[in-house]
Motif scaffolding. Sequence first.
Motif, PDB file in Angstrom:
ATOM      1  N   SER A   1       0.850  -1.191   0.000  1.00  0.00           N
ATOM      2  CA  SER A   1       0.000   0.000   0.000  1.00  0.00           C
ATOM      3  C   SER A   1       0.886   1.241   0.000  1.00  0.00           C
ATOM      4  CB  SER A   1      -0.925   0.002   1.226  1.00  0.00           C
ATOM      5  OG  SER A   1      -0.183  -0.044   2.423  1.00  0.00           O
ATOM      6  N   SER A   2       0.277   2.405  -0.175  1.00  0.00           N
ATOM      7  CA  SER A   2       1.029   3.652  -0.293  1.00  0.00           C
ATOM      8  C   SER A   2       1.908   3.884   0.932  1.00  0.00           C
ATOM      9  CB  SER A   2       0.074   4.825  -0.467  1.00  0.00           C
ATOM     10  OG  SER A   2      -0.652   4.687  -1.669  1.00  0.00           O
ATOM     11  N   LEU A   3       3.112   4.373   0.661  1.00  0.00           N
ATOM     12  CA  LEU A   3       4.082   4.605   1.738  1.00  0.00           C
ATOM     13  C   LEU A   3       4.715   5.964   1.533  1.00  0.00           C
ATOM     14  CD1 LEU A   3       5.782   3.438   4.157  1.00  0.00           C
ATOM     15  CD2 LEU A   3       7.408   2.655   2.416  1.00  0.00           C
ATOM     16  N   GLN A   4       4.619   6.826   2.523  1.00  0.00           N
ATOM     17  CA  GLN A   4       5.247   8.143   2.450  1.00  0.00           C
ATOM     18  C   GLN A   4       6.381   8.192   3.468  1.00  0.00           C
ATOM     19  OE1 GLN A   4       2.580  11.436   2.456  1.00  0.00           O
ATOM     20  NE2 GLN A   4       4.191  12.971   2.301  1.00  0.00           N
ATOM     21  N   VAL A   5       7.567   8.610   2.995  1.00  0.00           N
ATOM     22  CA  VAL A   5       8.747   8.649   3.866  1.00  0.00           C
ATOM     23  C   VAL A   5       9.454   9.991   3.697  1.00  0.00           C
ATOM     24  CG1 VAL A   5       9.069   6.146   3.779  1.00  0.00           C
ATOM     25  CG2 VAL A   5      10.221   7.590   2.095  1.00  0.00           C
ATOM     26  N   ASP A   6      10.369  10.303   4.639  1.00  0.00           N
ATOM     27  CA  ASP A   6      11.100  11.564   4.524  1.00  0.00           C
ATOM     28  C   ASP A   6      12.360  11.368   3.693  1.00  0.00           C
ATOM     29  OD1 ASP A   6      13.226  10.614   6.130  1.00  0.00           O
ATOM     30  OD2 ASP A   6      12.296  11.355   7.948  1.00  0.00           O
ATOM     31  N   ARG A   7      13.080  12.454   3.481  1.00  0.00           N
ATOM     32  CA  ARG A   7      14.213  12.433   2.554  1.00  0.00           C
ATOM     33  C   ARG A   7      15.399  11.640   3.089  1.00  0.00           C
ATOM     34  NH1 ARG A   7      18.256  16.294   3.431  1.00  0.00           N
ATOM     35  NH2 ARG A   7      17.935  17.648   5.249  1.00  0.00           N
ATOM     36  N   HIS A   8      15.386  11.289   4.348  1.00  0.00           N
ATOM     37  CA  HIS A   8      16.500  10.539   4.937  1.00  0.00           C
ATOM     38  C   HIS A   8      16.277   9.027   4.884  1.00  0.00           C
ATOM     39  CE1 HIS A   8      18.351  14.193   6.352  1.00  0.00           C
ATOM     40  NE2 HIS A   8      17.231  14.559   6.956  1.00  0.00           N
ATOM     41  N   THR A   9      15.219   8.618   4.212  1.00  0.00           N
ATOM     42  CA  THR A   9      14.867   7.200   4.155  1.00  0.00           C
ATOM     43  C   THR A   9      15.116   6.633   2.763  1.00  0.00           C
ATOM     44  OG1 THR A   9      13.158   7.478   5.850  1.00  0.00           O
ATOM     45  CG2 THR A   9      13.013   5.508   4.473  1.00  0.00           C
ATOM     46  N   ALA A  10      15.752   5.488   2.715  1.00  0.00           N
ATOM     47  CA  ALA A  10      15.891   4.723   1.474  1.00  0.00           C
ATOM     48  C   ALA A  10      14.865   3.609   1.485  1.00  0.00           C
ATOM     49  CB  ALA A  10      17.298   4.140   1.353  1.00  0.00           C
ATOM     50  N   VAL A  11      14.168   3.454   0.382  1.00  0.00           N
ATOM     51  CA  VAL A  11      13.215   2.352   0.238  1.00  0.00           C
ATOM     52  C   VAL A  11      13.756   1.400  -0.821  1.00  0.00           C
ATOM     53  CG1 VAL A  11      10.851   1.682  -0.292  1.00  0.00           C
ATOM     54  CG2 VAL A  11      11.293   3.856   0.891  1.00  0.00           C
ATOM     55  N   VAL A  12      13.868   0.134  -0.458  1.00  0.00           N
ATOM     56  CA  VAL A  12      14.446  -0.878  -1.335  1.00  0.00           C
ATOM     57  C   VAL A  12      13.397  -1.926  -1.662  1.00  0.00           C
ATOM     58  CG1 VAL A  12      16.248  -2.635  -1.559  1.00  0.00           C
ATOM     59  CG2 VAL A  12      16.707  -0.535  -0.269  1.00  0.00           C
ATOM     60  N   GLY A  13      13.276  -2.252  -2.937  1.00  0.00           N
ATOM     61  CA  GLY A  13      12.314  -3.277  -3.327  1.00  0.00           C
ATOM     62  C   GLY A  13      12.248  -3.413  -4.834  1.00  0.00           C
ATOM     63  N   PRO A  14      11.337  -4.256  -5.328  1.00  0.00           N
ATOM     64  CA  PRO A  14      11.189  -4.421  -6.777  1.00  0.00           C
ATOM     65  C   PRO A  14      10.745  -3.121  -7.449  1.00  0.00           C
ATOM     66  CG  PRO A  14      10.049  -6.163  -5.565  1.00  0.00           C
ATOM     67  CD  PRO A  14      10.439  -5.127  -4.561  1.00  0.00           C
ATOM     68  N   GLU A  15      11.162  -2.919  -8.674  1.00  0.00           N
ATOM     69  CA  GLU A  15      10.763  -1.740  -9.449  1.00  0.00           C
ATOM     70  C   GLU A  15       9.245  -1.608  -9.510  1.00  0.00           C
ATOM     71  OE1 GLU A  15      10.969   1.664 -11.381  1.00  0.00           O
ATOM     72  OE2 GLU A  15      12.839   0.597 -10.935  1.00  0.00           O
ATOM     73  N   SER A  16       8.540  -2.718  -9.467  1.00  0.00           N
ATOM     74  CA  SER A  16       7.079  -2.719  -9.612  1.00  0.00           C
ATOM     75  C   SER A  16       6.352  -2.047  -8.456  1.00  0.00           C
ATOM     76  CB  SER A  16       6.578  -4.160  -9.757  1.00  0.00           C
ATOM     77  OG  SER A  16       6.986  -4.949  -8.645  1.00  0.00           O
ATOM     78  N   ILE A  17       7.050  -1.772  -7.322  1.00  0.00           N
ATOM     79  CA  ILE A  17       6.366  -1.097  -6.210  1.00  0.00           C
ATOM     80  C   ILE A  17       6.775   0.370  -6.101  1.00  0.00           C
ATOM     81  CG2 ILE A  17       6.229  -3.264  -4.911  1.00  0.00           C
ATOM     82  CD1 ILE A  17       8.345  -1.913  -2.985  1.00  0.00           C
ATOM     83  N   ARG A  18       7.601   0.847  -7.022  1.00  0.00           N
ATOM     84  CA  ARG A  18       8.072   2.235  -6.922  1.00  0.00           C
ATOM     85  C   ARG A  18       6.905   3.215  -6.838  1.00  0.00           C
ATOM     86  NH1 ARG A  18      12.750   5.299  -8.830  1.00  0.00           N
ATOM     87  NH2 ARG A  18      13.680   3.420  -9.751  1.00  0.00           N
ATOM     88  N   PHE A  19       5.833   2.963  -7.573  1.00  0.00           N
ATOM     89  CA  PHE A  19       4.707   3.895  -7.622  1.00  0.00           C
ATOM     90  C   PHE A  19       4.013   4.035  -6.264  1.00  0.00           C
ATOM     91  CE2 PHE A  19       2.504  -0.083  -7.998  1.00  0.00           C
ATOM     92  CZ  PHE A  19       1.224   0.131  -7.523  1.00  0.00           C
ATOM     93  N   LEU A  20       4.240   3.099  -5.347  1.00  0.00           N
ATOM     94  CA  LEU A  20       3.611   3.156  -4.028  1.00  0.00           C
ATOM     95  C   LEU A  20       4.353   4.081  -3.062  1.00  0.00           C
ATOM     96  CD1 LEU A  20       2.859  -0.647  -3.456  1.00  0.00           C
ATOM     97  CD2 LEU A  20       1.184   1.141  -3.994  1.00  0.00           C
ATOM     98  N   VAL A  21       5.567   4.467  -3.432  1.00  0.00           N
ATOM     99  CA  VAL A  21       6.443   5.185  -2.502  1.00  0.00           C
ATOM    100  C   VAL A  21       6.503   6.670  -2.849  1.00  0.00           C
ATOM    101  CG1 VAL A  21       8.769   5.327  -1.538  1.00  0.00           C
ATOM    102  CG2 VAL A  21       7.809   3.099  -2.185  1.00  0.00           C
ATOM    103  N   THR A  22       6.277   7.497  -1.856  1.00  0.00           N
ATOM    104  CA  THR A  22       6.402   8.940  -2.002  1.00  0.00           C
ATOM    105  C   THR A  22       7.475   9.447  -1.048  1.00  0.00           C
ATOM    106  OG1 THR A  22       4.040   9.118  -2.506  1.00  0.00           O
ATOM    107  CG2 THR A  22       5.182  11.148  -1.911  1.00  0.00           C
TER     108      THR A  22
END
Length: 336
Positions: free
Chosen positions: A253-274
Amino acid sequence: METYVWDVRNYVHDLSTYPQIAEIIAGFKEDELIAIPTETVYGLAANAKSAAAVSKVYVAKGRPSDNPLIVHIYSQKQMDFIENIHPAAQQLMDYFWPGPISFILPLKKDSLAEQVTAGKETVAVRMPEDKTALQLLEIVGLPLAAPSANLSGRPSPTNYEHVYEDLNGRIHGIVRGDDSHIGIESTVLDCSSYPFRIARPGAITASMLEEVVAGCMTEADYTSDDAPIAPGMKYRHYAPNSPIQLVDGGISSSLQVDRHTAVVGPESIRFLVTGGTFYPLCQDEQDIKGASANLYDVLRAIDHNKEITEIILSGFKRDEASQALMNRIDKASAGK
């Protein structure tokens, strides 16, 4: 003193023609440490019969002395240090070697440096499929103890740059070959009792072993933190500088994080991350091989981003196919 680098990538067809091959051979025979490429990860190689050489491995890596090493060979005829081999283990070796699997076998007394086995009566042996590694092993003519060529606890190295970053000035040299295409350490199969069991998961799974020798595997595994019989069992491993928060089963599901956070995962979930910085591991949740090949490189890339203070890692469905990958992710995100 700066570490030597021997770039052999243009000589993979015949390593014996490399102009500085004599320097590499001399290094091993003079008990120096030299990093070598393999298909799994780069290994920090030392003469397995020399206590002086093997002791240097633990010092260079900052590796705990109770963490055993894997001995690499180019041919089964080199296994004069093994006491006996179970017939089923022999079948599996014949089928999977060269390849990303190590076999724990009974050791002949006083045949290898004691530090290789951390004082145990067994030793893990592997024959890598990487052409550069196999040729080096044959040319040098020695069994080489070779854990991953990184500082202990850090993400394992899958290319020359990773090794240089961690060990420049701490080891004699690096043989620069191709990047590791598997990217996850070898399967370690404990053959000290029958049926066998996997001490460390890797690219070769229990089902693959069963297809060759039916009934050879038990479902038992190793969970104790005491007296590890294989590398990667006891301590926190594969860890970047920033703490990892694992989302088991994957971000859905949608995930919003701050600029100090790295999100790692499949390219297919990039659209869920803000927000934050997204680091793709692979194309989609089914691409376990791609994620395995890229995991350590991505974790090291995050370390180079000084703004990152935490990592959120989207996990994969836990099944046999992802067992090795999730084992490394679990170790990287462990608190100890």
